[in-house]
Design a protein around this motif. Structure first.
Motif, PDB file in Angstrom:
ATOM      1  N   UNK A  78      45.533  86.364  32.972  1.00 19.04           N
ATOM      2  CA  UNK A  78      47.062  85.995  32.758  1.00 19.04           C
ATOM      3  C   UNK A  78      47.453  84.853  32.068  1.00 19.04           C
ATOM      4  N   UNK A  79      46.784  83.749  32.369  1.00 22.67           N
ATOM      5  CA  UNK A  79      47.024  82.508  31.741  1.00 22.67           C
ATOM      6  C   UNK A  79      46.536  82.649  30.326  1.00 22.67           C
ATOM      7  N   UNK A 110      40.380  99.582  38.344  1.00 22.35           N
ATOM      8  CA  UNK A 110      40.577 100.967  38.320  1.00 22.35           C
ATOM      9  C   UNK A 110      39.492 101.663  38.983  1.00 22.35           C
ATOM     10  N   UNK A 137      49.295  85.041  28.377  1.00 23.60           N
ATOM     11  CA  UNK A 137      50.527  84.047  28.309  1.00 23.60           C
ATOM     12  C   UNK A 137      50.336  83.182  26.950  1.00 23.60           C
ATOM     13  N   UNK A 138      49.366  82.559  27.073  1.00 26.74           N
ATOM     14  CA  UNK A 138      49.047  81.651  25.770  1.00 26.74           C
ATOM     15  C   UNK A 138      49.055  82.444  24.503  1.00 26.74           C
ATOM     16  N   UNK A 179      41.401  88.496  36.495  1.00 24.39           N
ATOM     17  CA  UNK A 179      42.597  88.889  36.089  1.00 24.39           C
ATOM     18  C   UNK A 179      43.464  87.421  36.012  1.00 24.39           C
ATOM     19  N   UNK A 180      43.080  86.722  36.745  1.00 23.46           N
ATOM     20  CA  UNK A 180      43.644  85.139  36.833  1.00 23.46           C
ATOM     21  C   UNK A 180      43.934  84.388  35.573  1.00 23.46           C
ATOM     22  N   UNK A 219      54.981  77.499  28.326  1.00 21.41           N
ATOM     23  CA  UNK A 219      56.117  78.483  27.337  1.00 21.41           C
ATOM     24  C   UNK A 219      57.505  78.289  27.840  1.00 21.41           C
ATOM     25  N   UNK A 279      54.295  84.108  18.949  1.00 19.48           N
ATOM     26  CA  UNK A 279      55.698  83.957  18.904  1.00 19.48           C
ATOM     27  C   UNK A 279      56.107  82.848  18.272  1.00 19.48           C
ATOM     28  N   UNK A 324      49.216 106.875  34.659  1.00 15.01           N
ATOM     29  CA  UNK A 324      47.920 107.333  34.617  1.00 15.01           C
ATOM     30  C   UNK A 324      47.653 108.671  33.671  1.00 15.01           C
ATOM     31  N   UNK A 381      48.348  90.879  34.423  1.00 14.89           N
ATOM     32  CA  UNK A 381      48.729  89.744  33.314  1.00 14.89           C
ATOM     33  C   UNK A 381      50.310  89.891  32.964  1.00 14.89           C
ATOM     34  N   UNK A 432      41.566  92.291  28.584  1.00 14.51           N
ATOM     35  CA  UNK A 432      42.400  92.926  29.546  1.00 14.51           C
ATOM     36  C   UNK A 432      42.266  94.439  30.077  1.00 14.51           C
ATOM     37  N   UNK A 476      54.916  88.307  27.884  1.00 18.08           N
ATOM     38  CA  UNK A 476      55.630  87.203  27.764  1.00 18.08           C
ATOM     39  C   UNK A 476      57.075  87.686  27.658  1.00 18.08           C
ATOM     40  N   UNK A 514      39.627  91.188  40.321  1.00 20.79           N
ATOM     41  CA  UNK A 514      40.851  90.154  40.544  1.00 20.79           C
ATOM     42  C   UNK A 514      40.826  89.057  40.046  1.00 20.79           C
ATOM     43  N   UNK A 538      50.125  85.218  23.553  1.00 25.94           N
ATOM     44  CA  UNK A 538      51.519  85.628  23.265  1.00 25.94           C
ATOM     45  C   UNK A 538      52.347  84.656  22.664  1.00 25.94           C
ATOM     46  N   UNK A 539      52.452  83.536  23.418  1.00 29.79           N
ATOM     47  CA  UNK A 539      53.169  82.354  23.137  1.00 29.79           C
ATOM     48  C   UNK A 539      52.767  82.133  21.510  1.00 29.79           C
ATOM     49  N   UNK A 575      41.265  95.833  33.470  1.00 30.08           N
ATOM     50  CA  UNK A 575      41.892  96.952  34.272  1.00 30.08           C
ATOM     51  C   UNK A 575      41.088  98.078  34.549  1.00 30.08           C
TER      52      UNK A 575
END
Lengths: 779, 121
Positions: free
Chosen positions: A572-573, A615, A576-577, A568-569, B23, A583, A671, B107, A607, B110, A565, A579-580, A611
């Motif tokens: 996540x950030x 699991x 996001x970055x 994961x935090x 974002x 794009x 699964x 996560x 990731x 986007x 956990x 992926x951003x 995961x």
């Protein structure tokens, strides 16, 4: 001599002869006189008294009167032979003239030469027949007068009387002898019966004391004229004798002789010391042989004789059997034998009693040992049955009750090292009424500031033995009155404190206590106590290890979960970055775009790992929840292949699919997708450059998914292992990941109610088959 | 008063707040960030209602669940749409009683994020 001249003298002679007969003169005296008187009555030169010898069947010469040559003359003596034989046969006097009688033909010359011209044979007639013949040798051939014959016959009667008397005497003597024999036999029989009675009584005497009692009583009964019978035994010191039993004598008369020394100048002591019987036939002998014997209060009438025979065990004198008598005793051979036999019987019975005693004790010991072994076995089972150690320790302590101890304590030490904490975890008592009280001792765990036996046991690692406790000493320095009072009420006479040690570490101590002073611990109890403690310690150690292990595993799993956990935090950030970034470049610089792609890929790998981590903790914690929906397995596999296109291509693995158009079932799509992905990635990892076959088919109510690679294969011994968590068939270095892909796959498949199997061999590639249940009703 | 351009981000992690901020600002929204439910309520008390609230569920202290409870009970705030950010993949089922307008699992993807934001704000 003329016949007539005898008349006056004969009455006197007759009287004398009769007197001789009346008095007990032997026939050797009387018969010659009779022979002489008879000879003179008929004017014979010699007279011979012949007796009939039945064995020889002949008349033999008994006594005679006359010149030797006449007396020794071999006159025919056989029955029926000669005048003597004839007289014997016919019971009538016979007169034979030497010159003419044919019966004397053989001896005629001799007889005539000796001057014998006729022989008068007179039968000696007893009450039951002829006893012999009186043979008279006459010088004259003229027949004697009938008077003379009558007179001579009279003497023949006297001879008969003498002979008969002799015979009767003989018979009387024999009768006396026989009667003595009978008497003796009777006595023997009586003694035998006595001995048998003694033996029978002794057969029932089981202890040494019982034997002594029986011997004294029976001995007294069996020995006539005994005023007392007593039995002394040697004590363990080998120097003191004590009277073990007595019968007869003055009441309390043996009190003084309860104990006395072997060398105290007593006949009984002498018998034991010298191992020889002592026979004292009279009071005088007693006093003479043992002048120092204090006989002051013994009445002499009871001590007219004394006998003591030693009693043996294993050929050693261990005591003596003694008798005092009211009369003098000659102690003949038979008497001695009898008394010695009594002594022997006593010895044998004692030996038997001793052996019986030993046997009984051995049996009790063996029985006690067997119960203890049973106790240890039972305790062992209980201790192995549960990992709840506190509960098992109490139960184990209970096993010691009754068999080994009256009450029992178990103390443990926790947090060993810097600041150990001592805790009393068990206090049990054999008596349910004391259960409450003994539990009060739970409040008083061992205190390191006081040198108690329990603490000493823990400190030194050695069993503390206190077989005899005079004051409450289990916790030696008991300054607390309440504590002391509890122990006093429980009763403490003896105890053993033994440390609980496992693998070199002291875990605590186990203490066993007994309340009764007459039932203290002995050396033989120690091994059992220590053995039980050893088993308790092992159980304790195992339980602790198990607890530690369980805690460790739980901690690890919790950590994994937390780690997942936490990871994961930032992920996540990051995602996001990234992926951003991907794009945001409208007209991307190709190189920059490629770099960003790589970063995205790294992010994706990270990731995936996180995961997987999550699991693992989820499945391990049993939180694998399936969300079933209608799933087309064929479509699912194709999209999984597409999703992994890049890594598959990189590995050079072309996936060849053989499948029906659709195969629909009710499964957790996410699964299952994971399972397919894991199988494909595995195949790519271990079989690069080779095609992978993926086949889907429905078969007997099951959906089959088969993934086959042509790689290094999996050795038979590894095939079970690879499905385990964190296991790999090859070393960690070469292939990344946590090694849980197949484990997760199996958990998921089995959660669906299916099965996953592998078929492989070294160098032969691997074929994984997943079987999933298909619903029986048509979709 | 509503502002179509404002999004309130309620999230305790700095980096995530930052990323979301970057974002969404790139997309032309005005973004405000708070660390927990209590701060969120305070902000809402002092500012006009935003077009959307992005709500993290697991926050120390005043978490997302509590905030949602209070928000729904307050007529002034109840109508502001909420998109829940959660680590739980089965948010739809387990958190049905939140009645959120959308669920994003961490996560966060986007495309999904932009999708749901454009729909609601």
């Amino acid at each position: 001599m003329t016949p007539g001249a005898r008349t006056e003298v004969e009455p006197a002679r007759l009287a004398a002869l009769l007197e001789a007969l009346a008095t007990e003169r032997g026939i050797e005296e009387v018969l010659p006189r009779i022979a002489r008187a008879a000879a003179e009555a008929v004017g014979a030169l010699a007279g011979v008294v012949l007796g009939y010898d039945e064995g020889l069947e002949a008349l033999t010469s008994l006594q005679a009167f006359g010149p030797p040559e006449l007396v020794d003359c071999p006159v025919a003596r056989r029955r029926g032979q000669g005048p003597c034989g004839l007289a014997f046969e016919t019971h009538r006097p016979q007169l034979a003239a030497v010159e003419s009688d044919p019966l004397l033909a053989e001896r005629r010359e001799r007889l005539l030469a000796l001057g014998v011209h006729s022989i008068l044979a007179l039968p000696i007639l007893g009450t039951n027949g002829p006893l012999g013949v009186l043979s008279l040798s006459r010088p004259s051939a003229d027949p004697p007068t009938s008077e003379a014959v009558t007179r001579a016959s009279l003497f023949a009667h006297l001879a008969a009387l003498a002979l008969e008397r002799e015979r009767l005497s003989e018979r009387a003597r024999q009768a006396a002898v026989e009667s003595a024999d009978i008497h003796s036999a009777l006595q023997k029989a009586r003694r035998l019966a006595s001995l048998q009675a003694v033996t029978a009584s002794l057969a029932e005497a089981l202890t040494v004391d019982e034997v002594a009692q029986v011997v004294a009583v029976q001995g007294y009964e069996a020995v006539t004229e005994a005023s007392a019978c007593f039995l002394v035994l040697l004590e363990a010191d080998g120097e003191t004798l004590r009277v073990a039993a007595s019968r007869g004598g003055r009441p309390g008369g043996f009190e003084r002789w309860r104990r006395f020394g072997l060398g105290a100048g007593t006949p009984v002591g002498a018998a034991v010391r010298t191992d020889r019987a002592v026979w004292l036939r009279s009071y005088e002998e007693i006093v003479a042989a043992y002048p120092e014997l204090p006989l002051g209060d013994v009445s002499r009438s009871n001590l007219e004789a004394f006998a003591a025979v030693p009693i043996h065990q294993e050929n050693r004198p261990v005591g003596a059997l003694a008798f005092t008598f009211r009369t003098h005793k000659a102690f003949d051979a038979e008497k001695r034998d009898f008394l010695l036999t009594l002594g022997r019987l006593a010895g044998q019975a004692m030996e038997r009693a001793r052996l019986y005693d030993e046997e009984r004790r051995r049996r009790l010991d063996a029985e006690a040992s067997r119960r203890r072994m049973q106790m240890l076995a039972d305790a062992g089972i209980v201790l192995a049955s549960s990992l709840d150690w506190e509960d098992t320790v109490v139960r184990a302590a209970r096993f010691a009750l009754g068999v080994l101890a009256d009450w029992c304590l178990v103390d443990v030490v926790e947090n060993g090292g810097e600041s150990p904490v001592y805790r009393r975890v068990a206090a049990v008592h054999a008596d349910p009424a004391q259960a409450e009280r003994v539990r009060e001792l739970l409040r008083f765990p061992p205190d390191p500031s006081r040198p108690t036996a329990v603490f000493e046991a823990m400190r030194t690692g050695r069993t503390q033995l206190h077989f005899e406790v005079s004051a409450p000493g289990l916790d030696a320095d008991v300054s607390d009155h309440a504590h002391a009072e509890v122990i006093r009420r429980l009763g403490l006479a003896s105890f053993i404190s033994t440390p609980l040690v496992a693998r070199g570490r002291t875990l605590g101590a186990m203490s066993f206590a007994r309340s009764r002073p007459d039932h203290r611990f002995v050396e033989a109890d120690v091994p059992f106590a220590e053995e039980l403690a050893r088993r308790v310690a092992l159980a304790l150690e195992n339980a602790r290890l198990f607890e530690d292990a369980t805690r460790a595993v739980r901690a690890r799993d919790e950590f994994l979960s937390i780690a997942g956990h936490e990871l994961r935090t930032p992920l996540t950030a990051l995602q996001l970055q990234i992926q951003s970034l991907r794009r945001s470049e409208a007209a991307p610089d190709p190189r920059r775009a490629a770099r960003i792609e790589k970063v995205a890929h790294h992010g994706a790998r990270l990731s995936a790992l996180v995961d997987e981590l999550l699991d693992i903790s989820q499945i391990t914690a049993g939180h694998l929840e399936l969300v079933p929906s209608e799933v087309d397995l064929v479509a699912l596999c194709r999209s999984a292949i597409e999703r992994d296109a890049a890594p598959l291509e990189r590995a050079g693995c072309e996936v060849r699919v053989e499948a029906p158009a659709r195969l629909v079932g009710r499964w957790d799509a996410g699964r299952l997708g994971q399972v397919v992905h894991n199988l494909l990635i595995n195949a790519a990892k271990y079989a690069p450059g080779q095609p992978i076959d993926l086949r889907i088919e429905a078969h007997e109510g099951e959906a089959h998914l088969v993934v086959r690679d042509r790689g290094m294969g999996i050795a038979a011994e590894d095939q079970a292992r690879i499905f385990k968590r964190f296991e790999r068939a090859v070393s960690t270095r070469h292939f990344g990941g946590f090694g849980v892909g197949l484990w997760i796959a199996r958990e998921v498949v089995e959660a669906h109610g299916g099965r996953i199997e592998v078929e492989s061999g070294t160098g032969r590639g691997a074929t994984f088959t997943v079987r999933l249940p298909l619903p029986t009703e048509s979709p | 008063m509503s502002n179509d351009d404002v999004i309130l981000v309620v999230e305790d992690d700095y980096d995530i707040r930052d990323a979301l901020s970057d974002i969404l600002e790139d997309e032309g929204y005005g973004v405000f960030c708070v660390e927990n439910g209590r701060e969120a309520l305070e902000w809402l008390g002092e500012h006009p209602a935003p077009a959307l609230i992005l709500l993290d569920l697991m926050m120390p202290g005043f978490d997302g669940f509590r905030f949602r409870e209070v928000q729904r009970a307050d007529p002034a705030l109840a109508r502001i749409p909420v998109v829940v950010l959660t680590a739980d993949r089965r948010a739809h089922e387990h958190q049905a009683d939140l009645e959120a307008a959308g669920y994003l699992t961490k996560p966060v993807d986007l495309d999904e994020l932009l999708d749901v934001v454009r729909r609601l704000a």
